[in-house]
Structure formats: C-alpha cells, structure tokens
Design an enzyme around this catalytic site. Structure first.
Site, PDB file in Angstrom:
ATOM      1  N   HIS A 108      -2.482   6.416   2.781  1.00 33.13           N
ATOM      2  CA  HIS A 108      -1.434   5.631   3.649  1.00 33.13           C
ATOM      3  C   HIS A 108      -0.087   6.692   3.771  1.00 33.13           C
ATOM      4  O   HIS A 108       0.795   6.075   3.594  1.00 33.13           O
ATOM      5  CB  HIS A 108      -1.341   4.417   3.333  1.00 33.13           C
ATOM      6  CG  HIS A 108      -0.682   3.543   4.329  1.00 33.13           C
ATOM      7  ND1 HIS A 108      -0.872   2.009   4.283  1.00 33.13           N
ATOM      8  CD2 HIS A 108      -0.044   3.775   5.721  1.00 33.13           C
ATOM      9  CE1 HIS A 108      -0.053   1.424   5.351  1.00 33.13           C
ATOM     10  NE2 HIS A 108       0.191   2.610   6.279  1.00 33.13           N
TER      11      HIS A 108
ATOM     12  N   CYS B 231       0.713  -1.282  -0.012  1.00 30.12           N
ATOM     13  CA  CYS B 231       0.115   0.083   0.025  1.00 30.12           C
ATOM     14  C   CYS B 231       1.177   1.310   0.118  1.00 30.12           C
ATOM     15  O   CYS B 231       0.556   2.242  -0.986  1.00 30.12           O
ATOM     16  CB  CYS B 231      -0.981  -0.173   1.153  1.00 30.12           C
ATOM     17  SG  CYS B 231      -2.319  -1.363   1.167  1.00 30.12           S
TER      18      CYS B 231
END
Length: 508
Positions: A106, A56
C-alpha cells in the site's frame, strides 16, 4: 585474519488485519494453523506487539521505516510515502542484499519500490490521493471507499473473490522467486517480503477452510455489543464512519464473519506452509531469518466494533514472531512494536543504523529476546478516517493510555482488565500513573501541531488529486513487467548451460 560471516537471508511473511489477541503464544489452540504453529515453536514470540498505526498504509510505512506516521507523514491510506525515507529494503540493499516484494504494501505516490530492487505483483489498493480524509468535514462519509458493514452482513463462502485471486497470485510469484533464489545464481544474500491481503475483510472464505470451523468455540465475541450512547467518543465516530445505523447486524452475521475470518487465517497458513516448504527443499532454511507479522488487527465484533482504526487490543495488537539463527525461541511478554522490525533486522544482519537512529522510533528486539535488555514504552498514532483529530497512545508495562484533544483520556490496565472494559482515568488510585504517562506523552507529542500538520497535508492532497484527474491521467499503480524473452528456452541461450544453471540441487 577471521573471515566475515555470511549475512543471513531474510523472509518476511506479512498478513493483513490479523488480530494479535489470537496469537497469545503463537496461534490460539482453536485455529487450524499447523504451519504457523510450527514456525512459532522455533521463533521468538512477542505476545504483546503493537502496530504503529491501526490502518494499512500508515502501519506499513512505519513498519518499513521504523518511524511513526508523524515522521513519515503517511497519516492515512492516501498519504504519500516519500522516497527520501529509508526503509529496511534500502538498508539491506545498501549492504549488498537483493530485495524483492511479492504482494501488498500500500505505497501511495509515484515511488512504488521504496528500496525493493524487484516487485513481483501489483498492489491490491490504489496508489493515488483519492482516499484522502477531510478534517474540515467531520462526520462526512464517502461511501465508495469508506468501510461499511456489508462485509459483515455479507459474510460467507466463495471459491474465488478479488482478494483470493490476489493472494493466490502473491503466493505463486513468491514461490517462484524462492525457487529462483535456490538456484544460487546470485551470490548476494536476499530479503524477500511476501505480503498477503488476508484475513482482511470482506469475510468470505473457501469452503474447505470454512468447514474447519463448524464447531469453533470462538465464534461469539467475548465483549458483547455496547450501545452507541455508551460507547466512547472515538468508537462512536467509527460506528458513524462505518454507517452502522444503515445495517442490522445479527448474532448469526457476527458468527459467520468470525468463522470466515478464522477460515482465512487457515488459508494464509497453507500459503505460508507452501513457501516454507520451498525454502526447506531449496536448502535455504538454515541460513534464513523468518519474520511473521501483521500490519494491524481487527475488532471482529468485540464491543460491537469491526475492522480497526482504534487502539483497543483487537485493532492495535498484532502477531510478531521472529525465527533467526542464534535467536532463542520462546515467549516474550514485554510490549514491542512493528516499529522494531527494522532495527531488529539490522541487528541480526550486522547493519549500522547509527546515521538514521535519531529519526527512528523503533528499538532492536534482539537484547529483549536474548534476555539481556528491555524495550521502552510503545507509542502509537492514528489520524485517518473516522477520526476528527489525531489520537495517540502509549503502552507502558500493563498500562495503556489514549489521548486526543477532542476526548477524555482513556487509561486501562491490561493485566487486570485484558478486555478493556473499565476506563481508569478518573480513578483516584490511578492518578499517579495518569500524570506520569500524560507528561511522557506531552513530551513526545504536540497534538495541536500534529493536527495542523494533518490538515495541511489533507488540503494539499485534495488539490493535487482533483488536478491530476483532469485531462490525461497517469496512474501511479505499480505495473509489473515480465521479460518473457529471458524465460525458459530462447535462441540466444546455450541449452546446455541453461539446463544446468536452472537445476538445483545439481548433480543429484
């Protein structure tokens, strides 16, 4: 004097962990995804697009900056994305765009905006260094944040989960923002990024989407589980990292996991449909570029592997579709990368990136989509959990080569072997390809130096994290603030002006 044409608006629709092999030319036929299928019909569809890194945070930093993890230094899910790296949000904002984010990106570190003028939600994952791997302890599992197979053995149905709550909120705030933009109270062009966490595991879906896949023909993997002893070294490391020997995964577990995953694609499709509907009803669709992309894929039980963190097609290949005024719709088979989104947006919005292009790994896909140019070999990097040293890969034509200092090379021909069953690295007939691609990769990467850089980063972060968790704790997680006194009707507002300005279209 010719007037400068207005710059297009940009709507980026990002999903998490969506396997690109399910998008051979838009969504596969068995997927119930009418809104994405309609978007595909008017988009340039890059059928062989790859993540810059199959995890991610590294993938997203690379997507936003057009730079590989070794440049961004976002090697894993706990590495800081520093503020001096320009992103597409910086470039667009510098050119006069309003930039906003609803959902996940993120970002790790104290900068939680990275060029976005406005962020509508918090993130779903932590922003600190707590998830830092440790190459000095190969094979160590940190159970409270490493993946295990509980997502697979616990697959099924629920009406609300942590992730469903998050994506419901992401869609709500994104729709509200689109309504605000439709009021035309800000004359600037805009870029809104909407980033969902589905269909990322855990594999749990709402009943009405789950029921769509009762008779789905794709519930069984194409490549059956490969015994641990016969897996390649990196796959063995990933199996150990996911604690595979502590769980018994049955064929029914696999089917239920894949069914929930497909169901969550339908869930995301519905949310995307709602946003595209607001875009249309707000009379902005004709002037808006729409990008659909994922950060990385999911193995979905192929070869007995789950999640991502490798360069197999299920993990590394992602959907990428771009609908833009003047960009021909159609399928493009030449390999592309999420690194290419930034320069492509700059090209479509007539932005000058010449000052940063020497440090950018992506290429504009506009010439490729228009049939006037190509794209060079596509690079990928991985240096996060489950690895003991950095891995790199290159996709060139039908060939993909994976190198790691710890492992034998892996060479596959995806035209002849789309499921990557045969490593051709030792095949004498492939020796010229292996030599040529290895030389190109050695010119691009110094793996020993890369390894040293990752280890130094990990060591620094372990010290900083332990220090910052002692004594007073200041979280870096983004805290969205709402100016309630500026919403709806308040006494410092003129009711007549307010009601007219908040209505769109006006006079109907």
């Amino acid at each position: 004097m010719t007037a400068t044409p207005a710059r297009p608006n940009i709507l980026i629709l990002m999903v998490d962990q969506l396997n690109g092999t399910l998008f051979p030319d838009g969504p596969a036929d068995f997927l119930h995804a009418p809104n994405l299928k309609a978007l595909a019909a008017r988009s340039a569809r890059f059928a062989n697009s790859y993540t810059a890194s199959p995890l991610c945070a590294p993938a997203r930093a690379s997507f936003m900056s057009g730079q590989l993890p070794r440049r961004t230094r976002v090697y894993d899910n706990a590495a800081e994305f520093t503020s001096d790296i320009p992103t597409y949000a910086h470039h667009l904002r510098r050119a006069g765009y309003h930039t906003a984010l609803s959902g996940k990106m993120h970002f790790v570190g104290p900068d939680q905006l990275h060029g976005f003028e406005e962020r509508l939600t918090t993130d779903i994952y932590p922003a600190d260094f707590g998830w830092t791997p440790d190459y000095t302890k190969p094979g160590e599992r940190i159970d409270w944040w490493y993946h295990n197979l509980g997502s697979v053995t616990g697959a099924g149905v629920a009406e609300i989960t942590n992730q469903l709550e998050y994506d419901d909120e992401v869609a709500y705030h994104a729709a509200r923002k689109l309504y605000d933009l439709s009021r035309r109270q800000d004359e600037r062009p805009w870029c809104l990024t909407v980033s969902f966490t589905h269909p990322h595991d855990p594999y749990v879906a709402r009943r009405r989407f789950w029921d769509l896949y009762e008779d789905c023909p794709a519930l069984d993997p194409v490549v059956p589980p490969i015994p641990f002893a016969r897996q390649d070294p990196h796959s063995q490391r990933l199996m150990l990292a996911s604690d595979h020997d502590k769980s018994v995964v049955t064929p029914e577990d696999v089917r239920r996991s894949r069914r929930a995953y497909f169901a969550n694609i339908s869930y995301v499709d519905e949310k995307i449909g709602e946003l595209l509907d607001v875009l249309e009803r707000g009379r902005m669709a004709q002037d808006t570029i729409v990008v659909f992309v994922s950060d990385h894929g999911d193995m979905l039980g192929e070869r007995g592997l789950w999640f991502k963190m490798n360069f197999f097609e299920g993990s590394a290949r992602v959907p990428l579709m771009i609908s833009a005024p003047g960009l021909p719709a159609g399928r493009i088979d030449m390999p592309a990368s999420t690194l290419d989104v930034l320069p492509t947006l700059a090209d479509l919005a007539s932005l000058d990136l010449s000052g940063v292009m020497p440090w950018t790994d992506g290429e504009s896909l506009v010439p490729l989509a228009r049939g006037t140019g190509g794209r060079g070999p596509v690079p990928m990097e991985y240096a996060a959990e489950g690895s003991y040293a950095p891995l790199v890969a290159l996709r060139e034509g039908p060939w993909k080569l994976v190198l790691c200092e710890l492992d034998p090379p892996v060479l596959t021909n995806l035209d002849e072997d789309p499921h990557e069953r045969v490593n051709r690295a030792a095949d004498p007939a492939c020796a010229p390809v292996l030599v040529r691609m290895t030389e190109a990769m050695n010119a691009r990467w110094d793996l020993s130096r890369f390894d040293a850089e990752v280890r130094a980063s990990q060591a620094r972060r372990h010290v900083v994290y332990e220090a910052l968790r002692n004594g007073a704790y200041y979280p870096w997680d983004f805290q969205p603030l709402q100016k309630a006194s500026e919403r709806y009707m308040r006494n410092h507002m003129d009711l007549n002006i307010l009601e007219d300005s908040q209505r769109y279209p006006r006079g109907e």
